[in-house]
Design an enzyme around this catalytic site. Structure first.
Site, PDB file in Angstrom:
ATOM      1  N   GLY A  55     -30.415  23.697 -51.044  1.00 15.32           N
ATOM      2  CA  GLY A  55     -29.749  22.867 -51.808  1.00 15.32           C
ATOM      3  C   GLY A  55     -28.447  22.328 -51.080  1.00 15.32           C
ATOM      4  N   VAL A  93     -12.425  13.736 -49.421  1.00 10.89           N
ATOM      5  CA  VAL A  93     -12.597  14.274 -48.206  1.00 10.89           C
ATOM      6  C   VAL A  93     -12.240  15.711 -48.049  1.00 10.89           C
ATOM      7  CG1 VAL A  93     -11.467  13.796 -45.814  1.00 10.89           C
ATOM      8  CG2 VAL A  93     -11.618  12.104 -47.389  1.00 10.89           C
ATOM      9  N   LYS A  95     -15.444   9.618 -44.866  1.00 11.15           N
ATOM     10  CA  LYS A  95     -14.451  10.297 -44.902  1.00 11.15           C
ATOM     11  C   LYS A  95     -13.255  10.145 -43.847  1.00 11.15           C
ATOM     12  CE  LYS A  95     -17.178  13.809 -47.060  1.00 11.15           C
ATOM     13  NZ  LYS A  95     -18.142  14.883 -46.844  1.00 11.15           N
TER      14      LYS A  95
END
Ligand SMILES: NC(=O)c1ccc[n+]([C@@H]2O[C@H](COP(=O)([O-])OP(=O)(O)OC[C@H]3O[C@@H](n4cnc5c(N)ncnc54)[C@H](OP(=O)(O)O)[C@@H]3O)[C@@H](O)[C@H]2O)c1
Length: 440
Positions: free
Chosen positions: A189, A134, A207
């Site tokens: 990316g 997370v 998360k």
């Protein structure tokens, strides 16, 4: 000095290769800090022949992750492959069943199987550490699991997906469309070729489900999260938010309410002068509100090889420093048999402020009608404004923006239904929830 801690790493991609490099470069320093050396003795990935820019000559190569977890002579199994299914699931399970400690960065795996794996860890006296899962390098798991023990947490929320935050920041700063910013994120990316998982909010939801369990002592409920991504956010919304003194962020929010726990992931307007509003680009932020500590806000790198490997390394170092036979920290903050059942609060009962953008035909009386429909549903307006020219008979559709005082989702939905019935609405209204930090 104690015997070296032997680790096996499954996954040598962005995070795995960074971890191997750091462990080699800082070998002496880590041995001094941890009181014992940390040696990478076993590794695996999909392609044995790929040059990863790191020296793997001293590690035994395993053909697959499960056999590494099951057979390698290791103290810690480090899972850095990703994915909620196999091989990650079977490999982590195999390691824990042997009583081998596990360190993973895999939020998808924990969201799907976290409690089951925590139970095995508990039974076998092994640790299941997952700081990197997370908000990447931000030590939020340790804060919730250890440092804030004894606090009653009322709300935890944050920016936990760098791709979405990069796109929203770029849309605002460069006045570009969502599609143009997504393309740029992919070129750099920051976004996957298939970005759906990020931009639809699923990654943030995974998360959030972990933070919810740690914050409220409940079982993980990753499938029980209200989810809206950022694909519907337009440059008009961003402009309107700025005019009103807000910025738009994709937040994951978990909140204790009288009717249960709210878990929601959606675009959110946050006051421009709040710290979280100023978190730009791929940076992450997590805020925790509790009764003893008050408000804690952590901001930092949420992704990237080194930042993520830093969190993985912290987990490994904790194991290296732990004394044999010492009491272990339970994976989700309390023993699994003490986790409470998760009781979901329906999104309809969510209370807060709302931003509503309506496109309407230019008919006299529209303004008054909207205000009336809002009042009929008990909604008090902080502001109502016409975002362009005066409404004129027969002209182009006009935009009307409303900001409400705290009200319920239920009332907002009913008011919009009533407005739709009036016949002057063009297209679907945009509704964005407003979230205020405790101090605002
Ligand atoms: N990258 C980040 O910024 C970041 C941040 C936070 C958390 N994480 C988490 O960290 C984990 C790793 O992410 P990453 O970015 O490093 O991924 P990545 O660059 O795609 O690397 C994945 C690695 O796993 C290996 N792998 C994949 N499938 C495999 C299989 N079936 N059997 C054996 N090895 C397999 C790959 O092998 P090959 O190299 O041979 O293809 C590769 O080495 C994920 O759980 C991710 O969610 C990543």
């Amino acid at each position: 000095m104690a015997d070296a801690l032997k680790i096996g790493i499954a996954g040598l991609g962005t995070v795995g290769a960074s971890l191997v490099r750091i462990l080699q470069d800082r070998h002496e320093m880590l041995a001094t800090t941890c009181g014992r050396a940390i040696e990478t003795t076993a590794v695996t990935a999909r392609d044995r022949n790929r040059d990863r820019g790191v020296d793997l000559s001293k590690a035994t190569w395993f053909e697959d992750a499960v056999s590494l977890a099951r057979d390698a002579d290791i103290d810690v199994f480090v899972e850095l492959m990703g994915g909620s299914g196999d091989p990650a699931y079977s490999a982590v399970k195999a390691a824990l069943e042997r009583g081998i400690h596990v360190v993973t960065a895999n939020k998808a795996l924990l969201a799907a199987h976290g409690i089951e794996l925590a139970k095995i860890a508990e039974e076998k006296g092994a640790l299941l550490n997952y700081e990197a899962a997370v908000a990447g390098g931000i030590p939020v798991i340790k804060a919730l699991r250890e440092s804030m023990t004894g606090n009653t947490i009322s709300r935890v929320y944050g920016i936990m997906n760098g791709t979405c935050n990069y796109i929203l920041t770029k849309m605002e700063k460069e006045e570009l469309s969502f599609e143009a910013c997504l393309k740029e994120a992919q070129r750099l990316g920051y976004a996957e070729a298939d970005p759906a998982f990020d931009i639809e909010g699923n990654d943030t939801a995974h998360k959030l489900s972990i933070l919810t369990s740690l914050s409220f002592g409940t079982a993980i409920a990753a499938d029980d999260i209200y989810l809206e991504g950022i694909t519907n956010i337009s440059i008009d919304d961003i402009h309107a938010a700025a005019d009103l003194g807000y910025r738009i962020k994709l937040l994951g929010v978990a909140q204790r309410t009288d009717s249960g726990i709210e878990q929601r992931v959606h675009p959110t307007m946050v006051p421009y002068d709040s710290v979280i509003a100023q978190v730009d680009g791929v940076t992450n932020a997590v805020a925790i509100e509790s009764d003893i500590l008050g408000e804690l806000l952590m901001v930092g790198p949420g992704a990237g090889g080194n930042a993520t490997a830093s969190a993985v390394l912290g987990d490994i170092a904790d194991i290296a420093k732990s004394r044999p036979g010492a009491q272990h920290v339970p994976a989700f903050g309390r023993p699994t048999n003490a986790l409470l059942p998760y009781k979901r609060a329906q999104i309809q009962s969510h209370e807060g402020g709302y931003f509503i953008r309506l496109k309407v035909v230019d008919r006299t009386g529209v303004f008054a009608s909207i205000a009336t429909r809002m009042a009929d549903n008990g909604i008090s307006l902080e502001s109502i404004m016409q975002h362009s020219k005066q409404l004129m008979e027969g002209g182009e559709p006009q935009t009307i923006i409303l900001v409400t005082h705290a009200t319920s989702e239920h009332s907002v939905r009913d008011a919009i239904k009533a407005i739709k019935g009036e016949g002057y609405l063009v297209g679907e209204p945009q509704v964005i929830r407003i979230e205020r930090p405790k101090a605002n």
